[in-house]
Design an enzyme around this catalytic site. Structure first.
Site, short mmCIF file in Angstrom:
data_model
loop_
_atom_site.label_atom_id
_atom_site.label_comp_id
_atom_site.label_asym_id
_atom_site.label_seq_id
_atom_site.Cartn_x
_atom_site.Cartn_y
_atom_site.Cartn_z
N CYS A 385 0.96 2.66 37.18
CA CYS A 385 1.33 1.88 38.11
C CYS A 385 -0.17 1.90 39.24
O CYS A 385 -1.40 1.89 38.05
CB CYS A 385 2.04 1.96 38.87
SG CYS A 385 3.00 1.12 39.97
N HIS A 511 6.15 1.51 34.78
CA HIS A 511 6.59 2.62 34.93
C HIS A 511 7.55 2.50 33.63
O HIS A 511 8.52 3.12 33.24
CB HIS A 511 7.42 2.57 35.73
CG HIS A 511 6.93 2.32 37.46
ND1 HIS A 511 6.82 3.17 37.85
CD2 HIS A 511 6.76 1.32 37.76
CE1 HIS A 511 6.10 2.83 39.57
NE2 HIS A 511 6.09 1.31 38.91
N GLU A 513 8.42 6.17 32.75
CA GLU A 513 9.46 7.08 32.74
C GLU A 513 10.64 6.25 32.80
O GLU A 513 11.58 7.38 32.72
CB GLU A 513 8.85 8.12 34.55
CG GLU A 513 9.32 7.02 35.66
CD GLU A 513 7.81 6.29 36.32
OE1 GLU A 513 7.71 5.87 37.40
OE2 GLU A 513 7.12 5.81 35.41
#
Length: 551
Positions: A385, A511, A513
């Site tokens: 990001c 993102h 994750e």
């Protein structure tokens, strides 16, 4: 008919209700049941999207764009439950819905009160969370109640689940209470009184726990279990020990099955009880965590380093990637401001550099300096990001020669706005309305590192940001070897940039994750850790570390 499990917590906050809830979801799925997962949070914010990471930890984002509590990350890492906007309700969201109804006149002039109107809205939320989890009814709906029993904020939620269970057939609801057995070093003993008082508070409200899960750093003995059973009115076999794990949080489901929690739930809710709960692949993964002797050190250069939960999903994703690479990931947490104040020596010896996302200008130049160090020293780099945007600024300044390159998010004076708003966003005062939230498609460049890592031509990833890479500079970056390797086809904006002729230099606008789990590590995290291990090998660092030093 869907069965319901309600999980409450007592004594202190941060006991691990989210992990316990996720573990129960995993256990039930391994018994062939479908589950939904839901978190009810007592704070008055409508959602955590505007809350400081220092107070609340990371904001977890779902495919549908809902900004939620970080516990939903545990739910997705442990289970296959489909999470939506109905998987996380706050006091603010509940009250907002009730007040909107009152303003429309839905209550026909009646006095609006906590009971029944607020509690009715909470019960409706519980039904909604169970309904759309898998586009239909699930076998078991698991609802975690945030906060601690005894807090005034939690009372409406506890009253609502009491009413909910009262209106269901007997045996359709199970109450699980997670509590703490503190260990007093002076006397060398565990204390049960806080647990007794916590259960007493629940019983005053009208809720009798069916299962007690006791967090403890020391093992419980039989006498202690009997005492808790007697004073809390819970059957002895349903007092479960949940001891602090030694190696990994992923040991928790295995521990709960060993304690017989799977059979207790099946018996109480009249669920299929035949056969064992198959956690063989999960146990193999935990064994891999325990046996890993290689290590790799990753520097996290971020803005919110002081609070571990601020980057919770990133740390977990690195752990997953370590498991896939048969190694332990050691984190070196570095405040971005310290890189400028104390120098780049803070990065010396690391095998990889990860720059996560964040909002606000503080620490931006420190992140850019760390990225330049990783690029020039050929140390694997991964930007997420804002981390991608910092990499774009760094390459623009130090490779393209655009020394005043910057982002329009923090300065309007730059002659080289390599990060900007899309034309459709200009003039929009409500910044929240311009945020890209949730899942977006990304098409990958043929032959790129990103395509090789994903093994696909098109992917979907979750976003939470506003500013984009400026397409006016795309070709100049490409000519310098900084290649846009992932593009959103709808908006024609850059999603991935990677630097050619570097061991690993990748930035992503989304993102990743949020889509990693211990049994299915995210491909970019897996590739990053593999590159960091290769960097360690090239630097001649020892791979094998005695397990004693790791402990």
């Amino acid at each position: 008919m869907t069965k319901h499990i309600f999980i409450t917590g007592g004594v202190v906050s941060s006991l691990g209700k989210g992990l316990t809830s996720a573990s129960i979801g995993l256990i039930l799925e391994r018994r062939g049941l479908s589950v939904s997962m839901q978190k009810l949070d007592p704070y008055i914010n409508v959602d955590p999207g505007t809350m400081s990471p220092f107070q609340h930890g990371e904001v977890y984002v779902l495919d549908d764009g809902t900004e939620t509590d970080l516990d939903l990350g545990h739910y997705e890492r442990f289970t296959h439950a489909k999470l939506t906007k109905n998987s996380n309700f706050t006091t603010g969201k509940i009250y907002q819905a009730v007040i909107s109804k009152e303003r429309r006149g839905d209550y026909l002039g009646r006095t609006v009160q906590v009971i029944p109107h607020i509690t009715d809205a909470i019960r409706e939320a519980i039904h909604a969370g169970a309904r759309d989890a898998n586009e239909g009814e699930v076998d078991v709906a698991i609802t975690e109640i945030g906060g601690t029993v005894g807090d005034i904020e939690s009372l409406p939620f506890l009253e609502a689940i009491r009413q909910f269970a009262l209106e269901r057939p007997r045996g359709d609801c199970l109450f699980v209470h997670l509590t703490l057995l503190p260990f007093l070093k002076a006397s060398g003993e565990l204390k049960t009184k806080p647990t007794q008082q916590s259960v007493g508070k629940l019983r005053e409200i009208g809720i009798q726990p069916d299962v007690l899960i006791c967090r403890t750093e020391k093992p419980m003995d039989e006498e202690m279990s009997k005492k808790i059973s007697l004073f809390c009115n819970v059957r002895r076999e349903q007092v479960i020990e949940e001891r602090d794990v030694e190696f990994s949080i992923y040991q928790v489901p295995v521990m709960l099955v060993e304690a017989g929690l799977d059979r207790i739930i099946a018996r109480h809710l009249s669920l299929p009880a035949e056969g064992a709960t198959d956690l063989s692949d999960w146990e193999a993964m935990v064994a891999e965590v325990k046996s890993a002797k290689r290590k790799v050190e990753i520097a996290i250069v971020g803005k919110y380093i002081e609070l571990h939960d601020a980057y919770k999903s990133i740390y977990e994703s690195l752990s997953h990637a370590g498991i896939a690479n048969h190694a332990k990931v050691v984190l070196r947490k570095i405040r971005a401001e310290d890189v400028l104040d104390q120098g780049l020596s803070l990065l010396e010896g690391v095998d990889g550099v990860l720059v996560p996302g964040g909002f606000g200008e503080r620490g931006l130049e420190g992140k850019i300096a760390a990225i330049r160090w990783a690029r020039e020293n050929r140390v694997p780099f991964f930007g997420i990001c804002l981390g991608l945007q910092c990499a774009v600024i760094e390459v623009a300044r130090n490779v393209l020669g655009l020394t005043d390159a910057h982002t329009l998010e923090y300065t309007l004076d730059t002659p080289y706005p390599v990060i900007h708003l899309l034309p459709t966003q200009h003039g929009v005062e409500d910044k929240g309305g311009t945020m890209r939230l949730g899942a977006y498609e990304c098409r990958l460049l043929e032959g790129s590192l990103a395509q090789r890592l994903y093994g696909a031509n098109s992917i979907s990833e979750r976003h939470r940001h506003r500013y984009e890479v400026n397409n006016a500079y795309r070709e100049r970056f490409r000519a310098a070897g900084f290649v846009p390797s992932g593009i959103n086809p709808e908006l024609d904006v850059v999603e991935i940039m990677e630097l050619r002729d570097h061991p690993f230099f990748v930035g992503v606008q989304y993102h990743p994750e949020f889509k990693s789990s211990p049994l299915q590590p995210h491909p970019i995290f897996r590739g990053f850790v593999a590159a960091a291990l290769g960097s360690r090998s090239r630097a001649g660092k020892p791979d094998l570390v005695p397990m004693e030093s790791e402990a």
